[in-house]
Design an enzyme around this catalytic site. Structure first.
Site, PDB file in Angstrom:
ATOM      1  N   ASP A 217      10.726  -3.071  10.050  1.00  0.00           N
ATOM      2  CA  ASP A 217      10.715  -4.076  11.021  1.00  0.00           C
ATOM      3  C   ASP A 217      11.402  -3.926  12.255  1.00  0.00           C
ATOM      4  OD1 ASP A 217      12.978  -4.170   9.508  1.00  0.00           O
ATOM      5  OD2 ASP A 217      13.226  -6.312   9.320  1.00  0.00           O
ATOM      6  N   ASP A 241       0.546   3.402   8.203  1.00  0.00           N
ATOM      7  CA  ASP A 241      -0.812   3.021   8.651  1.00  0.00           C
ATOM      8  C   ASP A 241      -0.403   1.778   9.545  1.00  0.00           C
ATOM      9  OD1 ASP A 241      -3.472   2.340   8.463  1.00  0.00           O
ATOM     10  OD2 ASP A 241      -2.910   0.523   7.271  1.00  0.00           O
ATOM     11  N   ASP A 245      -1.125   2.274  14.269  1.00  0.00           N
ATOM     12  CA  ASP A 245      -1.966   1.376  14.929  1.00  0.00           C
ATOM     13  C   ASP A 245      -1.189   1.013  16.116  1.00  0.00           C
ATOM     14  OD1 ASP A 245      -4.148   1.758  13.211  1.00  0.00           O
ATOM     15  OD2 ASP A 245      -4.643  -0.186  13.489  1.00  0.00           O
TER      16      ASP A 245
HETATM   17  C1  IPM Z   1      -6.249   4.801   8.551  1.00  0.00           C
HETATM   18  C2  IPM Z   1      -7.303   3.620   8.067  1.00  0.00           C
HETATM   19  C3  IPM Z   1      -7.436   3.621   6.657  1.00  0.00           C
HETATM   20  C4  IPM Z   1      -5.895   3.572   5.769  1.00  0.00           C
HETATM   21  C5  IPM Z   1      -8.504   2.643   6.006  1.00  0.00           C
HETATM   22  C6  IPM Z   1      -9.899   3.004   6.793  1.00  0.00           C
HETATM   23  C7  IPM Z   1      -8.536   2.762   4.543  1.00  0.00           C
HETATM   24  O1  IPM Z   1      -6.784   2.348   8.290  1.00  0.00           O
HETATM   25  O2  IPM Z   1      -6.617   5.465   8.240  1.00  0.00           O
HETATM   26  O3  IPM Z   1      -5.397   4.106   9.121  1.00  0.00           O
HETATM   27  O4  IPM Z   1      -5.498   2.157   5.713  1.00  0.00           O
HETATM   28  O5  IPM Z   1      -5.544   4.536   5.624  1.00  0.00           O
HETATM   29 MG    MG Z   2      -5.229   2.396   9.904  1.00  0.00          MG
END
Ligand code: IPM
Ligand code: MG
Length: 346
Positions: A217, A241, A245
């Site tokens: 966090d 993940d 992002d």
């Molecule tokens: C990533 C994507 C994948 C994940 C999905 C598409 C399964 O979000 O490569 O980051 O969660 O790993």
């Molecule tokens: Mg992802």
């Protein structure tokens, strides 16, 4: 050298096509073979990861992957959903080490969600564990004693899984500025307590790397407050993940981040971190740069061709410096024209 092309769904085929143009222009003796994956494969062959596709991935020297995800398939039984293709490839091929570099191209400072003076400090790699964690633990739907539906996904790591990704994290740090931040949730999760203990044990082999630990966090907060503090982050599958992002928007767009997923021997699958973006598929609005940069990582990490990899990265920088901006970057340059701009910069 044989390259497996797995374009997949949505914008996957569009961005892969541009990466292939760039690779072909470099003339480094690559042979390409294409196979369906994800929703496209389900529709063509009844399974998101057909045996022939997995076989090609195994035979190839490296894999260039587009994206999977198709709203038409969202109500299928989980085993047949497009996402199972990428999860299956990672697991079957033992691709446990996912490297997601995030660095701001100076030309994109204005596209970052952060103030330019903060964004310009970003130069990090997220090393994400890719074949364990809550992604691959026991999961299912059941009924509680009161008869309520309950979904469950078990989060688990064993010490060998943690140690091998910790080694990957320390090695990545050694090759960069020598700083490793291990991200966990050890204040709440036993999985994370083991993670932290094992990372500390492995650190004995890397006295030259400065190790720190951070709760996830806090890391999410620090990534937008002061991202320049990070050199290498090592973390589990789920946290990685999410954080990757977030890091992508800090460098301008999710359309910019490449990734490498490597096995113990350095064989790899290369893919943009973005998804299939069905809302813009087929409209020429996809940014191919993350895939083109993934192709550069492929040349560098799996094919031992650092010189053409450098050429691709320099060409991307030149294309951006020349003003090429796809829609995600606030421009109107379409997918193929973005590819043209990179080709012109080679
Ligand atoms: C990533 C994507 C994948 C994940 C999905 C598409 C399964 O979000 O490569 O980051 O969660 O790993
Ligand atoms: Mg992802």
């Amino acid at each position: 050298m044989l390259i497996a092309l797995l374009p997949g769904d949505g914008i996957g085929p569009e961005v892969i096509a541009q990466a292939v143009r760039v690779l072909e222009a470099l003339e480094c003796g690559l042979v390409f073979e294409t196979a369906p994956v994800g929703g496209a494969a389900y529709k063509a062959a009844g399974h998101p990861l057909p045996p022939a596709t997995l076989d090609l991935a195994r035979r190839a020297d490296a894999i260039l992957f587009g994206a999977v995800g198709d709203p038409d398939c969202d109500s299928l039984e989980r085993a047949f959903r497009p996402e199972q293709a990428i999860l299956g490839l990672r697991k079957e091929l033992g691709l446990f080490a996912n490297l997601r570099p995030a660095k701001l191209f100076p030309e994109l400072a204005d596209a970052s969600a952060l103030r330019p003076e903060v964004a310009s400090q970003i130069d990090m790699v997220i090393v994400r564990e890719l074949t364990g964690d809550v992604y691959f633990g026991e999961k299912g739907m059941r009924r509680t004693a009161e008869g309520l539906r309950q979904g469950y996904d078990v989060m688990a790591y064993d010490e060998a899984e943690v140690a091998r990704i910790a080694h990957a994290g320390f090695k990545a740090a050694q090759a960069r500025r020598g700083k490793l931040c291990s991200v966990d949730k050890a204040n709440v999760l036993e999985t994370s307590q083991l993670w932290r203990d094992v990372v500390n044990e492995v650190s004995a082999d890397y006295r030259d790397v400065e190790l720190s630990h951070m709760y996830v966090d806090n890391c999410a907060m620090q990534l937008v407050r002061n991202p320049g503090q990070f050199d290498v982050i090592v973390t589990g599958n789920l946290f990685g993940d999410i954080l990757s992002d977030q890091a992508s928007m800090c460098v301008g767009s999710i359309g910019m981040l490449p990734s490498a997923s490597l096995d113990a021997a350095g064989k790899g699958l290369y893919e943009p971190i973005h998804g299939s973006a069905p809302d813009i598929a087929g409209q020429g609005k996809a940014n191919p740069l993350a895939t083109i940069l993934s192709a550069a990582m492929m040349l560098r990490y799996s094919l031992n061709l650092p010189a053409p990899a450098d050429r691709i990265e320099a060409a991307v920088a030149r294309a951006l410096a020349g003003g090429a901006r796809s829609f995600d970057l606030g421009g109107t340059v379409d997918t193929e024209a973005m590819g043209d701009a990179v080709l012109a910069g080679l």
